[in-house]
Design a protein around this motif. Structure first.
Motif, PDB file in Angstrom:
ATOM      1  N   ALA A   1       0.832  -1.204   0.000  1.00 18.09           N
ATOM      2  CA  ALA A   1       0.000   0.000   0.000  1.00 18.09           C
ATOM      3  C   ALA A   1       0.866   1.254   0.000  1.00 18.09           C
ATOM      4  O   ALA A   1       0.585   2.225  -0.718  1.00 18.09           O
ATOM      5  N   SER A   2       1.925   1.236   0.788  1.00 20.61           N
ATOM      6  CA  SER A   2       2.834   2.385   0.832  1.00 20.61           C
ATOM      7  C   SER A   2       3.536   2.573  -0.508  1.00 20.61           C
ATOM      8  O   SER A   2       3.686   3.699  -0.999  1.00 20.61           O
ATOM      9  N   ALA A   3       3.956   1.466  -1.112  1.00 18.22           N
ATOM     10  CA  ALA A   3       4.634   1.541  -2.410  1.00 18.22           C
ATOM     11  C   ALA A   3       3.706   2.094  -3.476  1.00 18.22           C
ATOM     12  O   ALA A   3       4.125   2.894  -4.327  1.00 18.22           O
ATOM     13  N   ALA A   4       2.435   1.701  -3.435  1.00 21.56           N
ATOM     14  CA  ALA A   4       1.476   2.207  -4.417  1.00 21.56           C
ATOM     15  C   ALA A   4       1.294   3.713  -4.262  1.00 21.56           C
ATOM     16  O   ALA A   4       1.185   4.436  -5.262  1.00 21.56           O
ATOM     17  N   TRP A   5       1.266   4.189  -3.022  1.00 22.46           N
ATOM     18  CA  TRP A   5       1.139   5.637  -2.765  1.00 22.46           C
ATOM     19  C   TRP A   5       2.350   6.374  -3.338  1.00 22.46           C
ATOM     20  O   TRP A   5       2.206   7.398  -4.022  1.00 22.46           O
TER      21      TRP A   5
END
Length: 217
Positions: free
Chosen positions: A64-68
């Motif tokens: 999720a952090s990488a997608a952000w």
């Protein structure tokens, strides 16, 4: 020739600074300078683990952090990507000399495709992205893959890097390495020549790294 991208050819580390610090703030924290330095040159998975640990939030979902980060950095790359000093003239000189050239980056393909609008697709015979190799820098796989795709023995390649992670990858692969620090200084490393800027690099410098005579003009 094997070129790193972020911090080496383009001044993108400042854009990563923006995205990483914005995400940390969205999580209610502040990314430390030490963690930011540790992130430089690493894969997205490692970067997110460092960020989460630094914030004291190791339970967060790295995907999720990488997608952000991916979404934000794409926005920033489209509007604020700039060449590092001396990078564009050096790349042009390498290409004019007919030297096989690869881009070897920890960034993913989607981001690299945006960066290519600045870098020029015709400037590279091969592009090796961080999400297209089995192991990321500092593992030697990215540079070994680039040399194999170019059809050039790795021992006949010069890699230009800006980060400890990238330098370690290129050294482990067996390339000659030129280090040009961007955001943070590099400690001296045996077998690695270090210069302050690519403005000081030309074909003679590259040839010397391989123990070759300067090219005939």
């Amino acid at each position: 020739m094997l070129f790193d991208m972020d911090g080496t050819l383009v001044d993108s580390e400042k854009l990563w600074d923006v995205a990483l610090r914005e995400l940390a703030e969205a999580y209610g924290g502040r990314l430390s300078d030490e963690a930011r330095r540790a992130i430089t040159g690493t894969s997205m998975a490692v970067s997110m683990r460092i960020l989460h640990d630094d914030l004291g939030q190791p339970e967060r979902d790295p995907e999720a952090s990488a997608a952000w980060i991916d979404a934000r950095i794409l926005e920033l790359f489209r509007t604020g990507l700039r060449w590092r000093p001396g990078a564009s003239p050096l790349l042009r000189a390498v290409r004019a000399a007919g030297i096989p050239t690869a881009l070897v980056t920890s960034s993913g393909r989607a981001l690299v495709e945006v960066a290519m609008e600045t870098l020029g697709r015709d400037n590279f015979d091969v592009v090796v992205c961080g999400d297209e190799v089995d192991a990321a820098k500092p593992h030697p796989a990215p540079y070994l893959t680039a040399a194999r795709l170019l059809g050039v023995p790795i021992g006949r390649c010069v890699a230009i890097e800006d980060s400890p992670t990238g330098v370690a990858s290129a050294l482990a692969a067996g390339a000659a390495v030129l280090a040009v620090p961007a955001e943070a200084p590099l400690s001296p490393i045996d077998g690695v020549r270090q210069l302050e800027s690519l403005t000081a690099v030309d074909l003679e410098v590259l040839a010397a790294l391989l123990g070759e005579p300067p090219p005939v003009r």
